[in-house]
Design a protein around this motif. Structure first.
Motif, PDB file in Angstrom:
ATOM      1  N   LYS A   1     -25.233  15.730 -32.959  1.00 35.99           N
ATOM      2  CA  LYS A   1     -24.262  15.743 -34.049  1.00 35.99           C
ATOM      3  C   LYS A   1     -22.878  15.489 -33.477  1.00 35.99           C
ATOM      4  O   LYS A   1     -22.438  16.203 -32.569  1.00 35.99           O
ATOM      5  CB  LYS A   1     -24.296  17.074 -34.796  1.00 35.99           C
ATOM      6  N   ILE A   2     -22.206  14.473 -34.011  1.00 34.88           N
ATOM      7  CA  ILE A   2     -20.862  14.120 -33.557  1.00 34.88           C
ATOM      8  C   ILE A   2     -19.868  14.552 -34.627  1.00 34.88           C
ATOM      9  O   ILE A   2     -20.010  14.203 -35.803  1.00 34.88           O
ATOM     10  CB  ILE A   2     -20.740  12.595 -33.324  1.00 34.88           C
ATOM     11  N   TYR A   3     -18.877  15.323 -34.215  1.00 34.41           N
ATOM     12  CA  TYR A   3     -17.824  15.758 -35.124  1.00 34.41           C
ATOM     13  C   TYR A   3     -16.633  14.811 -34.995  1.00 34.41           C
ATOM     14  O   TYR A   3     -16.186  14.533 -33.877  1.00 34.41           O
ATOM     15  CB  TYR A   3     -17.387  17.192 -34.801  1.00 34.41           C
ATOM     16  N   PRO A   4     -16.111  14.316 -36.120  1.00 39.46           N
ATOM     17  CA  PRO A   4     -14.996  13.365 -36.073  1.00 39.46           C
ATOM     18  C   PRO A   4     -13.663  14.064 -35.795  1.00 39.46           C
ATOM     19  O   PRO A   4     -12.932  14.425 -36.704  1.00 39.46           O
ATOM     20  CB  PRO A   4     -15.016  12.728 -37.470  1.00 39.46           C
ATOM     21  N   GLN A   5     -13.391  14.298 -34.549  1.00 39.64           N
ATOM     22  CA  GLN A   5     -12.139  14.925 -34.138  1.00 39.64           C
ATOM     23  C   GLN A   5     -11.741  14.368 -32.790  1.00 39.64           C
ATOM     24  O   GLN A   5     -12.508  13.678 -32.139  1.00 39.64           O
ATOM     25  CB  GLN A   5     -12.304  16.458 -34.079  1.00 39.64           C
ATOM     26  N   VAL A   6     -10.534  14.673 -32.362  1.00 39.69           N
ATOM     27  CA  VAL A   6     -10.043  14.213 -31.064  1.00 39.69           C
ATOM     28  C   VAL A   6      -9.727  15.437 -30.224  1.00 39.69           C
ATOM     29  O   VAL A   6      -8.956  16.290 -30.652  1.00 39.69           O
ATOM     30  CB  VAL A   6      -8.789  13.328 -31.235  1.00 39.69           C
ATOM     31  N   PRO A   7     -10.326  15.572 -29.032  1.00 35.08           N
ATOM     32  CA  PRO A   7     -11.391  14.715 -28.495  1.00 35.08           C
ATOM     33  C   PRO A   7     -12.695  14.931 -29.270  1.00 35.08           C
ATOM     34  O   PRO A   7     -12.874  15.968 -29.903  1.00 35.08           O
ATOM     35  CB  PRO A   7     -11.519  15.187 -27.041  1.00 35.08           C
ATOM     36  N   PRO A   8     -13.591  13.939 -29.221  1.00 35.38           N
ATOM     37  CA  PRO A   8     -14.843  14.060 -29.979  1.00 35.38           C
ATOM     38  C   PRO A   8     -15.655  15.276 -29.528  1.00 35.38           C
ATOM     39  O   PRO A   8     -15.695  15.603 -28.350  1.00 35.38           O
ATOM     40  CB  PRO A   8     -15.593  12.776 -29.664  1.00 35.38           C
ATOM     41  N   LYS A   9     -16.267  15.922 -30.482  1.00 37.09           N
ATOM     42  CA  LYS A   9     -17.125  17.073 -30.196  1.00 37.09           C
ATOM     43  C   LYS A   9     -18.558  16.648 -30.524  1.00 37.09           C
ATOM     44  O   LYS A   9     -18.830  16.146 -31.614  1.00 37.09           O
ATOM     45  CB  LYS A   9     -16.710  18.261 -31.059  1.00 37.09           C
ATOM     46  N   VAL A  10     -19.450  16.837 -29.558  1.00 35.21           N
ATOM     47  CA  VAL A  10     -20.855  16.467 -29.744  1.00 35.21           C
ATOM     48  C   VAL A  10     -21.706  17.694 -29.440  1.00 35.21           C
ATOM     49  O   VAL A  10     -21.512  18.366 -28.424  1.00 35.21           O
ATOM     50  CB  VAL A  10     -21.261  15.299 -28.811  1.00 35.21           C
ATOM     51  N   GLU A  11     -22.628  17.984 -30.337  1.00 33.15           N
ATOM     52  CA  GLU A  11     -23.550  19.102 -30.138  1.00 33.15           C
ATOM     53  C   GLU A  11     -24.991  18.604 -30.160  1.00 33.15           C
ATOM     54  O   GLU A  11     -25.320  17.678 -30.903  1.00 33.15           O
ATOM     55  CB  GLU A  11     -23.377  20.153 -31.238  1.00 33.15           C
ATOM     56  N   TYR A  12     -25.805  19.236 -29.342  1.00 35.45           N
ATOM     57  CA  TYR A  12     -27.224  18.901 -29.254  1.00 35.45           C
ATOM     58  C   TYR A  12     -28.036  20.110 -29.710  1.00 35.45           C
ATOM     59  O   TYR A  12     -27.725  21.252 -29.369  1.00 35.45           O
ATOM     60  CB  TYR A  12     -27.608  18.543 -27.821  1.00 35.45           C
ATOM     61  N   SER A  13     -29.074  19.846 -30.476  1.00 34.19           N
ATOM     62  CA  SER A  13     -29.966  20.902 -30.941  1.00 34.19           C
ATOM     63  C   SER A  13     -31.369  20.330 -31.059  1.00 34.19           C
ATOM     64  O   SER A  13     -31.565  19.116 -31.031  1.00 34.19           O
ATOM     65  CB  SER A  13     -29.496  21.441 -32.296  1.00 34.19           C
ATOM     66  N   LEU A  14     -32.335  21.215 -31.197  1.00 32.44           N
ATOM     67  CA  LEU A  14     -33.706  20.758 -31.393  1.00 32.44           C
ATOM     68  C   LEU A  14     -33.862  20.215 -32.805  1.00 32.44           C
ATOM     69  O   LEU A  14     -33.329  20.771 -33.763  1.00 32.44           O
ATOM     70  CB  LEU A  14     -34.694  21.910 -31.183  1.00 32.44           C
ATOM     71  N   SER A  15     -34.605  19.142 -32.930  1.00 29.15           N
ATOM     72  CA  SER A  15     -34.956  18.597 -34.247  1.00 29.15           C
ATOM     73  C   SER A  15     -36.103  19.449 -34.801  1.00 29.15           C
ATOM     74  O   SER A  15     -36.579  20.382 -34.139  1.00 29.15           O
ATOM     75  CB  SER A  15     -35.405  17.147 -34.100  1.00 29.15           C
ATOM     76  N   ASP A  16     -36.564  19.119 -35.979  1.00 29.89           N
ATOM     77  CA  ASP A  16     -37.687  19.867 -36.558  1.00 29.89           C
ATOM     78  C   ASP A  16     -38.922  19.812 -35.656  1.00 29.89           C
ATOM     79  O   ASP A  16     -39.566  20.830 -35.412  1.00 29.89           O
ATOM     80  CB  ASP A  16     -38.034  19.334 -37.953  1.00 29.89           C
ATOM     81  N   ILE A  17     -39.237  18.622 -35.138  1.00 29.21           N
ATOM     82  CA  ILE A  17     -40.409  18.516 -34.259  1.00 29.21           C
ATOM     83  C   ILE A  17     -40.122  19.169 -32.911  1.00 29.21           C
ATOM     84  O   ILE A  17     -41.024  19.705 -32.266  1.00 29.21           O
ATOM     85  CB  ILE A  17     -40.897  17.049 -34.112  1.00 29.21           C
ATOM     86  N   GLY A  18     -38.868  19.174 -32.485  1.00 23.78           N
ATOM     87  CA  GLY A  18     -38.478  19.867 -31.260  1.00 23.78           C
ATOM     88  C   GLY A  18     -38.645  21.366 -31.380  1.00 23.78           C
ATOM     89  O   GLY A  18     -39.064  22.046 -30.439  1.00 23.78           O
ATOM     90  N   ILE A  19     -38.330  21.905 -32.560  1.00 25.60           N
ATOM     91  CA  ILE A  19     -38.505  23.345 -32.801  1.00 25.60           C
ATOM     92  C   ILE A  19     -39.978  23.717 -32.675  1.00 25.60           C
ATOM     93  O   ILE A  19     -40.320  24.763 -32.129  1.00 25.60           O
ATOM     94  CB  ILE A  19     -37.927  23.730 -34.177  1.00 25.60           C
ATOM     95  N   LYS A  20     -40.855  22.839 -33.144  1.00 24.61           N
ATOM     96  CA  LYS A  20     -42.293  23.104 -33.029  1.00 24.61           C
ATOM     97  C   LYS A  20     -42.738  23.152 -31.568  1.00 24.61           C
ATOM     98  O   LYS A  20     -43.725  23.792 -31.233  1.00 24.61           O
ATOM     99  CB  LYS A  20     -43.093  22.060 -33.804  1.00 24.61           C
ATOM    100  N   PHE A  21     -41.992  22.478 -30.692  1.00 26.19           N
ATOM    101  CA  PHE A  21     -42.327  22.477 -29.260  1.00 26.19           C
ATOM    102  C   PHE A  21     -42.050  23.834 -28.610  1.00 26.19           C
ATOM    103  O   PHE A  21     -42.578  24.121 -27.538  1.00 26.19           O
ATOM    104  CB  PHE A  21     -41.552  21.362 -28.544  1.00 26.19           C
ATOM    105  N   LYS A  22     -41.266  24.690 -29.261  1.00 27.05           N
ATOM    106  CA  LYS A  22     -40.982  26.011 -28.701  1.00 27.05           C
ATOM    107  C   LYS A  22     -42.262  26.809 -28.465  1.00 27.05           C
ATOM    108  O   LYS A  22     -42.352  27.572 -27.508  1.00 27.05           O
ATOM    109  CB  LYS A  22     -40.016  26.779 -29.603  1.00 27.05           C
ATOM    110  N   LYS A  23     -43.267  26.611 -29.312  1.00 22.59           N
ATOM    111  CA  LYS A  23     -44.559  27.283 -29.116  1.00 22.59           C
ATOM    112  C   LYS A  23     -45.210  26.821 -27.817  1.00 22.59           C
ATOM    113  O   LYS A  23     -45.801  27.616 -27.086  1.00 22.59           O
ATOM    114  CB  LYS A  23     -45.497  27.022 -30.292  1.00 22.59           C
ATOM    115  N   VAL A  24     -45.095  25.538 -27.543  1.00 16.88           N
ATOM    116  CA  VAL A  24     -45.647  24.976 -26.304  1.00 16.88           C
ATOM    117  C   VAL A  24     -44.891  25.546 -25.105  1.00 16.88           C
ATOM    118  O   VAL A  24     -45.500  25.915 -24.101  1.00 16.88           O
ATOM    119  CB  VAL A  24     -45.576  23.433 -26.316  1.00 16.88           C
ATOM    120  N   LEU A  25     -43.576  25.630 -25.211  1.00 14.53           N
ATOM    121  CA  LEU A  25     -42.769  26.211 -24.127  1.00 14.53           C
ATOM    122  C   LEU A  25     -43.174  27.655 -23.840  1.00 14.53           C
ATOM    123  O   LEU A  25     -43.253  28.063 -22.680  1.00 14.53           O
ATOM    124  CB  LEU A  25     -41.278  26.156 -24.475  1.00 14.53           C
TER     125      LEU A  25
END
Length: 113
Positions: free
Chosen positions: A70-94
């Motif tokens: 997710k990129i936030y429109p600001q200066v300097p740019p702010k970018v955040e990373y998170s698990l997607s829906d299928i990534g969240i399902k991988f937590k069980k595997v982890l």
């Protein structure tokens, strides 16, 4: 190699191996499974990982759909990373990998390896 590509999206093992083929993929997914993080936060969690390698791994995980960026429109740019829906399902595997990994570590200790 051609056979492997033919099985991507068909065979669950080939598909999982391809998606998780990056050396740091599982560890990045583990950290993002705890919370949404910015690039610098991830880099601090993984000090042995170069900036370029982290960027490459994040792009691959995003391309495979396991993480969202997710990129936030600001200066300097702010970018955040998170698990997607299928990534969240991988937590069980982890969680299962952690159990197996700990059992394997105990086996190594018992054998003095």
């Amino acid at each position: 190699m051609e056979l492997e590509q033919d099985l991507f999206g068909i065979c669950p093992y080939t598909t999982a191996q391809k998606v998780l083929s990056g050396k740091w993929s599982i560890i990045i997914l583990y950290h993002l499974g705890k919370k949404t993080m910015r690039f610098g936060e991830l880099q601090r969690q993984l000090p042995d990982l170069t900036q370029s390698t982290l960027t490459k791994q994040l792009r691959a995980l995003e391309e495979y759909g396991l993480i969202d960026r997710k990129i936030y429109p600001q200066v300097p740019p702010k970018v955040e990373y998170s698990l997607s829906d299928i990534g969240i399902k991988f937590k069980k595997v982890l969680a299962e990998l952690a159990i197996w990994g700990n059992e394997y570590i105990e086996t190594l200790k018992e054998k003095n390896l």
